[in-house]
Design an enzyme around this catalytic site. Structure first.
Site, PDB file in Angstrom:
ATOM      1  N   HIS A   1      39.705  48.614  37.399  1.00 27.77           N
ATOM      2  CA  HIS A   1      39.683  47.366  38.173  1.00 27.77           C
ATOM      3  C   HIS A   1      38.423  47.288  39.033  1.00 27.77           C
ATOM      4  CE1 HIS A   1      41.175  44.248  41.005  1.00 27.77           C
ATOM      5  NE2 HIS A   1      40.554  44.991  41.899  1.00 27.77           N
ATOM      6  N   GLU A   2      38.115  48.386  39.751  1.00 27.99           N
ATOM      7  CA  GLU A   2      36.941  48.380  40.628  1.00 27.99           C
ATOM      8  C   GLU A   2      35.647  48.213  39.834  1.00 27.99           C
ATOM      9  OE1 GLU A   2      36.998  48.252  43.849  1.00 27.99           O
ATOM     10  OE2 GLU A   2      39.180  48.348  43.866  1.00 27.99           O
TER      11      GLU A   2
ATOM     12  N   HIS B   1      34.813  44.697  38.812  1.00 30.70           N
ATOM     13  CA  HIS B   1      34.038  43.887  39.762  1.00 30.70           C
ATOM     14  C   HIS B   1      32.540  44.027  39.486  1.00 30.70           C
ATOM     15  CE1 HIS B   1      37.288  42.498  42.244  1.00 30.70           C
ATOM     16  NE2 HIS B   1      37.700  43.715  42.544  1.00 30.70           N
TER      17      HIS B   1
ATOM     18  N   GLU C   1      39.571  39.062  42.193  1.00 26.09           N
ATOM     19  CA  GLU C   1      40.582  40.107  42.025  1.00 26.09           C
ATOM     20  C   GLU C   1      41.391  39.871  40.752  1.00 26.09           C
ATOM     21  OE1 GLU C   1      40.941  42.908  43.747  1.00 26.09           O
ATOM     22  OE2 GLU C   1      39.148  42.264  44.859  1.00 26.09           O
TER      23      GLU C   1
ATOM     24  N   ASP D   1      41.496  42.413  37.547  1.00 25.63           N
ATOM     25  CA  ASP D   1      42.759  42.867  36.953  1.00 25.63           C
ATOM     26  C   ASP D   1      42.782  42.588  35.456  1.00 25.63           C
ATOM     27  OD1 ASP D   1      43.756  43.779  39.336  1.00 25.63           O
ATOM     28  OD2 ASP D   1      45.129  42.094  39.676  1.00 25.63           O
TER      29      ASP D   1
END
EC number: 3.4.24.84
Length: 462
Positions: free
Chosen positions: A297-298, A301, A376, A380
């Site tokens: 997930h990070e 970004h 976000e 995801d």
């Protein structure tokens, strides 16, 4: 910039009630936040687990999460009142001009003559303001750490560590503020009406410098970073980084558990050299693939350009702020209304200008939160496409349980305050299908030790 000059002349009106306007902005913002907080408090009084979480979260955990949320809401309400009283007293009793005079007197009495002048006085003024602010914040800081967080089992910090952290933070402020503030003021003094261009470049360069020195000189003052041990987790993270062409330089574990039981993971660094940091609490309480899912997930970004977009937006914001500051920097009516009748210190003008800008900052914060929630969801979905749907969902639920995060929210409160979607929204977007309670490694281990039978942990249950 003819438009900015015309605007500056228009706003510099004798006897304009700037003080009343700024206090009015502050009070209006407080009452708006109070109204939203009240709406959220009603949600925090609910006793039924949200339907999407009823199979994952026990009633006991939900009740404790709700109680933690109410306790934080009460704390924020009273700390907000405390902050408002401080602001009003500061302005009403002309603390700023008195503090400016105090800084000048200190220089005259104790500093060599070569340190006279606006820049030196501004540095002493700001550092004095920081010390006063730190002293005034001690009651709320102590209560938050040793009462609120302690009550719900999150505080791991001792009184000694807490005091040491405060001293280190103050030390860093005293080391970093003088050169940064001196550069800021020198640029404004020497570059005339076009100072905002140069100030913008200065701040952008400063951000790059801070990104570089933070992990080397600042972070080690507060936390210990250790290389992630060889094993399945390290191999999995390195494979993920290689697959995404993420410029991973080092993998660290941070000893977040010495201060708090909260969990997290993040990355930092220059575009060509990144560091991933994983909290020891996250590793202790999650399965390997769940930690990897969080990092997927990070890194999503990064891969989707969110970090670059946010950096670009922040630069545009800085440029807008500095441009507008040029409108107020010589505003006689603003300085006069706050007790500065004969001197117009640049740093004071910037502080007052920031207060005038309060309502627009609120709108910008609202817009940034909307954008952040969108990012976000996209991150995801990125992890989902990599095949980490179930692992990410379980990890989000575990983090929610471990951190006792809010499991439901009033839509107005969430829109204004939350930079992340609430858990129920994220699970719905991931098309999460419940199959039972989600437990951390520690809970499963305790159960195994008590019964003598190996029980399924989060991943195996699903």
């Amino acid at each position: 910039m003819e438009f900015l000059q015309r605007l500056a002349r228009f706003l510099d009106r004798p006897l304009f009630p700037w003080k009343k306007l700024i206090i009015g902005f502050s009070l209006a913002n407080y009452f708006i936040e109070g109204f939203l907080g009240y709406r959220q408090y009603q949600v925090l009084k609910k006793t039924k687990v949200p339907k999407v979480l009823e199979h994952e979260v026990s009633q006991e955990v939900f009740d404790k999460s709700q109680a933690y949320g109410r306790a934080k809401a009460k704390f924020e309400f009273f700390s907000g009142i405390y902050g408002q009283i401080q602001n009003i007293l500061f302005y009403q009793f002309d603390v700023l001009p008195k503090l400016w005079s105090f800084a000048g007197n200190l220089l005259v009495r104790f500093a060599p003559a070569r340190f006279s002048g606006e820049i030196s006085q501004s540095i002493v003024f700001v550092l004095s303001f920081v010390v006063i602010s730190q002293i005034l914040s001690l009651p709320t800081s102590l209560y938050h750490t040793f009462v609120l967080e302690e009550k719900f089992g999150f505080n791991k910090s001792s009184a000694k560590l807490w005091i040491t952290d405060k001293i280190k933070s103050l030390f860093l402020t005293f080391v970093l503020t003088p050169p940064i503030l001196a550069g800021f003021l020198a640029i404004v003094q020497k570059t005339g009406n076009q100072f905002f261009y140069y100030l913008w470049v200065f701040v952008a360069g400063l951000q790059v410098v801070m990104i570089t020195i933070y992990p080397i000189f600042i972070l080690p003052l507060f936390n210990k970073l250790s290389p992630l041990e060889e094993g399945e987790l390290k191999s999995s993270v390195e494979d993920l980084a290689k697959k995404l062409k993420f410029p991973l330089s080092e993998l660290h574990v941070i000893d977040g558990s010495k201060r708090s039981a909260h969990s997290n993971a993040y990355f930092f660094g220059m575009p060509w050299k990144k560091h991933i940091v994983i909290y020891d609490t996250l590793i202790e309480k999650s399965e390997t693939q769940e930690v990897v899912a969080v990092l997927a997930h990070e890194l999503g970004h990064w891969k989707l350009g969110h970090t670059t977009s946010l950096f670009g937006i922040s630069q545009a914001h800085f440029f807008a702020i500095f441009s507008l500051f040029s409108v107020f920097i010589n505003n006689n009516s603003l300085y006069t209304d706050f007790g500065f009748h004969t001197v117009h210190p640049i740093i004071v003008g910037f502080l007052l200008f920031s207060d005038v800008l309060g309502p627009t900052d609120t709108l910008i914060k609202l817009g940034m939160n909307v954008l952040s929630r969108k990012f976000e969801f996209q991150a995801d979905e990125f992890a989902n496409k990599l095949g980490y749907n179930a692992e990410l969902a379980r990890s989000l639920i575990k983090l929610q349980i471990q951190n006792l995060s809010t499991m439901d929210a009033d839509w107005m409160f969430a829109t204004y305050h939350f930079s992340h979607p609430i858990l129920t929204e994220r699970l719905k977007a991931l098309n999460w299908q419940s199959t039972g309670k989600v437990e951390g490694k520690e809970k499963a281990k305790d159960s195994e030790e008590k019964t003598g039978v190996a029980t399924a942990t989060g991943r195996d249950e699903l």
